[in-house]
Scaffold this active site. Sequence first.
Site, PDB file in Angstrom:
ATOM      1  N   GLY A  66      -2.042   0.211  20.507  1.00 50.25           N
ATOM      2  CA  GLY A  66      -1.521   1.057  19.294  1.00 50.25           C
ATOM      3  C   GLY A  66      -2.216   2.220  19.078  1.00 50.25           C
ATOM      4  O   GLY A  66      -3.383   2.742  20.020  1.00 50.25           O
ATOM      5  N   GLY A 114      -1.472  -3.563  21.329  1.00 53.82           N
ATOM      6  CA  GLY A 114      -0.267  -3.642  20.976  1.00 53.82           C
ATOM      7  C   GLY A 114       0.856  -3.865  22.271  1.00 53.82           C
ATOM      8  O   GLY A 114       1.760  -4.304  22.000  1.00 53.82           O
ATOM      9  N   GLU A 137     -10.499  -5.678  21.075  1.00 57.29           N
ATOM     10  CA  GLU A 137     -10.501  -5.014  19.596  1.00 57.29           C
ATOM     11  C   GLU A 137     -11.851  -5.533  18.932  1.00 57.29           C
ATOM     12  O   GLU A 137     -12.537  -4.450  18.322  1.00 57.29           O
ATOM     13  CB  GLU A 137      -9.521  -5.600  18.636  1.00 57.29           C
ATOM     14  N   ASP A 145      -5.076  -8.551  17.054  1.00 58.06           N
ATOM     15  CA  ASP A 145      -3.763  -8.743  15.985  1.00 58.06           C
ATOM     16  C   ASP A 145      -2.607  -8.659  16.992  1.00 58.06           C
ATOM     17  O   ASP A 145      -2.534  -9.626  17.954  1.00 58.06           O
ATOM     18  CB  ASP A 145      -3.893  -7.805  14.952  1.00 58.06           C
TER      19      ASP A 145
END
Length: 354
Positions: A66, A114, A137, A145
């Site tokens: 992302g 992402g 992350e 996530d």
Amino acid sequence: MSEEVLIRSVGGIGRITLTRPSALHALNTPMCAGILAALTAWKNDPAIHLVWIDHQEGTRGFCAGGDIRMLAESGAGDASEAREFFRTEYRMNAALKAFPKSVLAILDGVTMGGGVGLSVHGSHRVATERTLFAMPETGIGLFPDVGGGWFLPRLQGEVGTWLALTGARLKGADVAACGVATHYLPSEELPALAARLEAADFSADAQARLDAILAAVSRKVPPPGFAAHLETLNRCFGKETAEEIVRCLEADSSDWAKGEAVTLRSKSPETVKVSLRQLREGSKLESFEDNMRMEFRIGWRKVQSRDFQEGVRAVIIDKDNAPVWSPARIEDVSDEDVARYFAPLGADELTFPE
């Protein structure tokens, strides 16, 4: 529609092609919104028999993740832009997971963050020798996530916990060996695969036809490169707490375990503990939507956390790769520090369109 993703239907196939090569096709809110709108339209469209996701031909990477810089800049303020991105992206992840038709993703190149969420929830995922998978992350104070709380603990043994906490990278066939991808083939075979897909009639039993095409071009997947360490991996990363995981690795006689302990110690201590709880709770949830609600609660708060701002500074902005985490040690992160990320959001909870 975003100019950074090309969406069209061709011969009964819904095509989604990422076209943001300058950022290794990293996702932003307009891209996620466009993909979500397409999936919503195609879900009940009898003319669409399957969905095919790839990236622009001749460019590097599948999807590097992302827009981390945007998340940090937004998090330094009121975080409204970051939270809108999460809301849109997580709805897109849920739409992919619930999509009633086959979804084929070609993970040819960098597939992180992402990009994992855009591919791993579909039914068919093809890796090549150029595939580089990671959920990195914890190294920037964020968390794994895009559904990581759901799919990572459902990989074999504790492989998902290892990937989540250390940010370990998997290459090529290893991505299929651990279950992130479902098929593996050399990248030179991708044009032939594309030709088969474009020539096929998917109007009857699309999944069986897709299975047959992939079976014809896929290669046998050898044992993963980490196979020799599986006993240690499962034993140590299966511990109840992050402190116990680190102690287990540090006490092990193997160089591999000691190296993983050093890696784990270098990550954001708070994020390591948040991510471990995320995976443990995610493994017990009965619906993917509930997992995404949990992750939205974490993301809502994480973008404004000190460690995320510091991680982005160290890795992306200043590039000194010397983040100063607070707290500095896993042992100094309290249960209360972790629990606040999981608290309900009330009126701000993530919802899903009917």
